[in-house]
Structure formats: C-alpha cells, structure tokens
Design a protein around this motif. Structure first.
Motif, short mmCIF file in Angstrom:
data_model
loop_
_atom_site.label_atom_id
_atom_site.label_comp_id
_atom_site.label_asym_id
_atom_site.label_seq_id
_atom_site.Cartn_x
_atom_site.Cartn_y
_atom_site.Cartn_z
N UNK A 101 0.83 -1.21 0.00
CA UNK A 101 0.00 0.00 0.00
C UNK A 101 0.86 1.26 0.00
N UNK A 102 2.00 1.21 0.66
CA UNK A 102 2.86 2.40 0.77
C UNK A 102 3.77 2.57 -0.44
N UNK A 103 3.75 1.62 -1.36
CA UNK A 103 4.58 1.76 -2.56
C UNK A 103 6.06 1.64 -2.29
N UNK A 104 6.46 0.75 -1.40
CA UNK A 104 7.88 0.63 -1.04
C UNK A 104 8.64 -0.36 -1.91
N UNK A 105 7.93 -1.11 -2.70
CA UNK A 105 8.60 -2.15 -3.49
C UNK A 105 9.20 -1.60 -4.76
N UNK A 106 10.52 -1.39 -4.76
CA UNK A 106 11.24 -0.92 -5.93
C UNK A 106 12.52 -1.73 -6.10
N UNK A 107 13.10 -1.63 -7.25
CA UNK A 107 14.35 -2.34 -7.49
C UNK A 107 14.15 -3.83 -7.64
N UNK A 108 15.26 -4.54 -7.61
CA UNK A 108 15.22 -5.97 -7.90
C UNK A 108 14.57 -6.78 -6.79
N UNK A 109 14.47 -6.25 -5.59
CA UNK A 109 13.91 -6.97 -4.46
C UNK A 109 12.50 -6.49 -4.11
N UNK A 110 11.78 -6.01 -5.09
CA UNK A 110 10.48 -5.38 -4.85
C UNK A 110 9.49 -6.34 -4.22
N UNK A 111 9.68 -7.64 -4.42
CA UNK A 111 8.72 -8.63 -3.93
C UNK A 111 9.09 -9.19 -2.55
N UNK A 112 10.06 -8.57 -1.89
CA UNK A 112 10.44 -9.04 -0.56
C UNK A 112 9.30 -8.75 0.43
N UNK A 113 9.05 -9.66 1.37
CA UNK A 113 7.94 -9.45 2.32
C UNK A 113 8.01 -8.11 3.07
N UNK A 114 9.22 -7.60 3.31
CA UNK A 114 9.35 -6.36 4.08
C UNK A 114 8.76 -5.15 3.36
N UNK A 115 8.52 -5.27 2.06
CA UNK A 115 7.94 -4.15 1.31
C UNK A 115 6.42 -4.12 1.35
N UNK A 116 5.81 -5.13 1.94
CA UNK A 116 4.36 -5.25 1.95
C UNK A 116 3.83 -4.92 3.34
N UNK A 117 2.89 -3.99 3.40
CA UNK A 117 2.46 -3.47 4.69
C UNK A 117 1.02 -3.81 5.05
N UNK A 118 0.27 -4.37 4.12
CA UNK A 118 -1.08 -4.85 4.43
C UNK A 118 -1.11 -6.35 4.20
N UNK A 119 -1.53 -7.09 5.25
CA UNK A 119 -1.48 -8.54 5.20
C UNK A 119 -2.82 -9.16 5.56
N UNK A 120 -3.16 -10.21 4.85
CA UNK A 120 -4.29 -11.02 5.26
C UNK A 120 -3.90 -11.90 6.43
N UNK A 121 -4.86 -12.58 7.02
CA UNK A 121 -4.63 -13.31 8.26
C UNK A 121 -3.98 -14.67 8.04
N UNK A 122 -3.88 -15.11 6.80
CA UNK A 122 -3.28 -16.42 6.53
C UNK A 122 -4.32 -17.52 6.54
N UNK A 123 -4.09 -18.50 5.68
CA UNK A 123 -4.98 -19.65 5.62
C UNK A 123 -4.14 -20.91 5.39
#
Length: 129
Positions: A101-123
C-alpha cells in the motif's frame, strides 16, 4: 480501514486444485503491488506469485510453482486469487496475501515481504500424499 480477508485453505489431496481468495476493503486493490506468500513450519516466509504495482509489468514467480499456480484479480470484487493446480505435499504451508500500500517495493527486491504493509490473516493449505 485497510483490510485483507483470506479464505479457501483446506486439506487437499496431492495432484488436486485449490483456489484461495483475498478480499480487500478500505482501498482499491488494482492500484498497488500484490503478492501471495507462504510459510511452512520451520521455514522463512517466501513469495509465491507477485505483481508489481509500479505499472512496469513486472511479476515474480517462485520456481517451484511455475506452470501450476496463477495469480489474478477481480476489480469488480476488489479481490485477488491464487489458483493452485497439481498441488504437491511440499506446497503445504500457511498462505498469506499482501499488498504494498505504501509503494515501497522498488528495485530488484520489490517482492520481498518487508515491502508489503497490508497482510491477510493467513490460511492453512495442507496437501496430503
């Protein structure tokens, strides 16, 4: 309020299909980078399938799921999906959807979990052999 609700996880036999859903509320899903992650017991969380939100067309696929899993979105329902086919016991894990949501995913590591700030609860997805 930003919220992601995941559903669809269950016990499935090896070789079978399963579709996970992630319903978003509080924001429009299509504007952001999205990703499905998974975490098996004793292992780190890993990206499964991701779509960049930078309008650059980039996608990420975990090698072990290529040709078996697909990611998609339904803009009308503001929902993202993970279609999993030919499931294997090694696919057993807790699956999460996430949005940058914050648009932090840039560069070659854009898909790293640390760039994602909204998460579902898991299933939980369990694939029996």
């Amino acid at each position: 309020q930003v919220q992601l609700v995941v559903s669809g996880g269950r016990l499935v036999q090896s070789g079978g299909p399963l579709r996970l859903s992630c319903a978003a509320s509080g924001f429009t899903l299509g504007y952001y980078g999205i990703c499905w992650f998974r975490q098996a017991p004793g292992k780190e969380r890993e990206g499964v399938l991701c779509i960049s939100g930078n309008n650059d067309g980039r996608t990420y696929s975990l090698n072990s799921v290529k040709g078996r899993f697909t990611i998609s979105t339904d803009d009308a329902k503001n929902t993202m999906y993970l279609q999993m086919n030919s499931l294997k016991p090694d696919d057993t894990a807790v699956y999460y959807c996430a949005v940058d949501v914050m648009g932090r995913g840039h560069g070659s590591n854009w898909h790293h979990p640390s760039n994602f700030d909204a998460w579902g609860q898991g299933t939980q997805v369990t694939v029996s052999s």
